[in-house]
Design a protein around this motif. Structure first.
Motif, PDB file in Angstrom:
ATOM      1  N   THR A  27      38.873  70.311 -17.959  1.00 35.26           N
ATOM      2  CA  THR A  27      38.595  68.558 -16.894  1.00 35.26           C
ATOM      3  C   THR A  27      37.214  68.790 -16.923  1.00 35.26           C
ATOM      4  N   TRP A  29      35.106  69.348 -18.668  1.00 38.25           N
ATOM      5  CA  TRP A  29      33.957  68.254 -19.782  1.00 38.25           C
ATOM      6  C   TRP A  29      34.637  67.106 -19.569  1.00 38.25           C
ATOM      7  N   ASP A  30      36.048  66.617 -19.199  1.00 38.85           N
ATOM      8  CA  ASP A  30      36.630  65.013 -19.802  1.00 38.85           C
ATOM      9  C   ASP A  30      35.877  64.543 -18.205  1.00 38.85           C
ATOM     10  N   PHE A  31      34.990  64.936 -17.139  1.00 36.18           N
ATOM     11  CA  PHE A  31      34.962  64.028 -16.435  1.00 36.18           C
ATOM     12  C   PHE A  31      33.684  64.015 -16.527  1.00 36.18           C
ATOM     13  N   CYS A  32      32.685  64.535 -17.041  1.00 32.26           N
ATOM     14  CA  CYS A  32      30.856  63.822 -17.981  1.00 32.26           C
ATOM     15  C   CYS A  32      31.410  63.664 -18.979  1.00 32.26           C
ATOM     16  N   GLU A  33      32.559  63.398 -19.427  1.00 31.35           N
ATOM     17  CA  GLU A  33      32.480  62.648 -20.739  1.00 31.35           C
ATOM     18  C   GLU A  33      32.893  61.072 -20.135  1.00 31.35           C
ATOM     19  N   THR A  34      32.806  61.556 -19.057  1.00 29.76           N
ATOM     20  CA  THR A  34      33.072  59.726 -18.274  1.00 29.76           C
ATOM     21  C   THR A  34      32.443  58.871 -17.643  1.00 29.76           C
ATOM     22  N   LEU A  35      31.709  59.642 -17.558  1.00 30.12           N
ATOM     23  CA  LEU A  35      30.534  59.331 -17.147  1.00 30.12           C
ATOM     24  C   LEU A  35      28.816  57.813 -17.399  1.00 30.12           C
ATOM     25  N   ASP A  36      28.697  57.698 -16.784  1.00 29.71           N
ATOM     26  CA  ASP A  36      27.952  56.561 -17.503  1.00 29.71           C
ATOM     27  C   ASP A  36      26.515  56.552 -17.748  1.00 29.71           C
ATOM     28  N   ASP A  37      26.659  56.894 -19.108  1.00 28.11           N
ATOM     29  CA  ASP A  37      25.390  56.777 -20.025  1.00 28.11           C
ATOM     30  C   ASP A  37      24.398  56.589 -18.955  1.00 28.11           C
TER      31      ASP A  37
END
Length: 61
Positions: A27, A29-37
């Protein structure tokens, strides 16, 4: 099981999270993947921070 390590933007202090619950790890990891670059360090910034950390640790010897 796994861990996440990141540094604080103010003082570049390293934070280490040891996560033993697979669901929580996924969860997060998935949250971090959706953060803006734009929220992450650029390659150049990361290299500079790593160089600074290496110099700090050299001084501790």
């Amino acid at each position: 099981m796994g861990y996440i390590m990141f540094s604080t933007p103010q003082d570049h202090r390293l934070i280490y999270l040891d996560i033993e619950e697979p669901g929580l790890l996924y969860t997060f990891w998935d949250f971090c993947e959706t953060l803006d670059d734009a929220l992450f360090y650029t390659t150049t910034e990361a290299i500079e921070i790593l160089r600074d950390l290496i110099e700090q640790y050299k001084e501790l010897r």
